[in-house]
Design a protein around this motif. Structure first.
Motif, PDB file in Angstrom:
ATOM      1  N   LEU A 141      73.939  40.207   0.071  1.00 10.85           N
ATOM      2  CA  LEU A 141      74.556  40.770  -1.129  1.00 10.85           C
ATOM      3  C   LEU A 141      75.602  41.812  -0.779  1.00 10.85           C
ATOM      4  N   LYS A 142      76.644  41.834  -1.603  1.00  8.12           N
ATOM      5  CA  LYS A 142      77.772  42.741  -1.430  1.00  8.12           C
ATOM      6  C   LYS A 142      77.891  43.626  -2.664  1.00  8.12           C
ATOM      7  N   PRO A 143      78.522  44.785  -2.535  1.00  5.91           N
ATOM      8  CA  PRO A 143      78.717  45.638  -3.727  1.00  5.91           C
ATOM      9  C   PRO A 143      79.436  44.904  -4.859  1.00  5.91           C
ATOM     10  N   GLU A 144      80.317  43.992  -4.530  1.00 11.62           N
ATOM     11  CA  GLU A 144      81.042  43.250  -5.574  1.00 11.62           C
ATOM     12  C   GLU A 144      80.171  42.225  -6.296  1.00 11.62           C
ATOM     13  N   ASP A 145      78.943  42.029  -5.847  1.00 12.93           N
ATOM     14  CA  ASP A 145      77.999  41.177  -6.573  1.00 12.93           C
ATOM     15  C   ASP A 145      77.311  41.942  -7.712  1.00 12.93           C
ATOM     16  N   THR A 146      77.540  43.224  -7.793  1.00  9.66           N
ATOM     17  CA  THR A 146      76.947  44.024  -8.860  1.00  9.66           C
ATOM     18  C   THR A 146      77.413  43.529 -10.220  1.00  9.66           C
ATOM     19  N   ALA A 147      76.449  43.196 -11.080  1.00 10.50           N
ATOM     20  CA  ALA A 147      76.768  42.623 -12.385  1.00 10.50           C
ATOM     21  C   ALA A 147      75.478  42.403 -13.156  1.00 10.50           C
ATOM     22  N   VAL A 148      75.629  42.062 -14.429  1.00  7.50           N
ATOM     23  CA  VAL A 148      74.518  41.528 -15.205  1.00  7.50           C
ATOM     24  C   VAL A 148      74.535  40.008 -15.028  1.00  7.50           C
ATOM     25  N   TYR A 149      73.389  39.461 -14.645  1.00  4.63           N
ATOM     26  CA  TYR A 149      73.265  38.030 -14.383  1.00  4.63           C
ATOM     27  C   TYR A 149      72.490  37.372 -15.521  1.00  4.63           C
ATOM     28  N   ASN A 150      73.055  36.302 -16.038  1.00  6.75           N
ATOM     29  CA  ASN A 150      72.432  35.529 -17.108  1.00  6.75           C
ATOM     30  C   ASN A 150      72.250  34.088 -16.675  1.00  6.75           C
ATOM     31  N   CYS A 151      71.211  33.456 -17.203  1.00  9.21           N
ATOM     32  CA  CYS A 151      71.088  32.009 -17.047  1.00  9.21           C
ATOM     33  C   CYS A 151      71.279  31.359 -18.413  1.00  9.21           C
ATOM     34  N   ALA A 152      71.680  30.109 -18.379  1.00  9.70           N
ATOM     35  CA  ALA A 152      71.917  29.358 -19.606  1.00  9.70           C
ATOM     36  C   ALA A 152      71.563  27.900 -19.386  1.00  9.70           C
TER      37      ALA A 152
END
Length: 124
Positions: free
Chosen positions: A86-97
């Motif tokens: 993992l990288k700092p740029e992977d920081t996010a809210v992750y959703n599945c659909a």
């Protein structure tokens, strides 16, 4: 209640790993392709991976290819996203659909169900 629920997010150091889960309740997941999205602050939502309903087709966005692995266990009515390196740029809210349509590359379209999201923060 018909829903998808994500779990497994959290704070991790760069180079670390997390496994996200996407659990379906109230419906059977094996009829649906599953996609994972993410959205970082100030950025557009990005579709990063998709898996077909039987799990025989997987697609990835270039930014995560080789680091993330999407999978599913239809017997458990759950899909997963294993995230390594993992990288700092992977920081996010992750959703599945979930969609009854095939994967459109790493993206799902015309989704029927979408979870509320789980926060992933990569920071030292």
């Amino acid at each position: 209640q018909l829903q998808l629920v994500e779990s497994g997010g959290g704070l991790v150091q760069p180079g670390g790993s997390l496994r996200l889960s996407c659990a379906a309740s109230g419906f059977t997941l094996d009829a649906y392709a599953i996609g994972w999205f993410r959205q970082a602050p100030g950025k557009e939502r990005e579709g990063i991976s998709c898996i077909s309903n039987r799990g025989d087709i997987t697609n990835y966005q270039d930014s995560v290819k080789g680091r993330f692995t999407i999978s599913r266990d239809n017997a458990k009515n759950t899909a997963y996203l294993q995230m390594n390196s993992l990288k700092p740029e992977d920081t996010a809210v992750y959703n599945c659909a979930a969609t009854k349509l095939p994967c459109f590359g790493p993206v799902v379209i015309d989704t029927t169900y979408r979870g509320q999201g789980t926060q992933v923060t990569v920071s030292s």
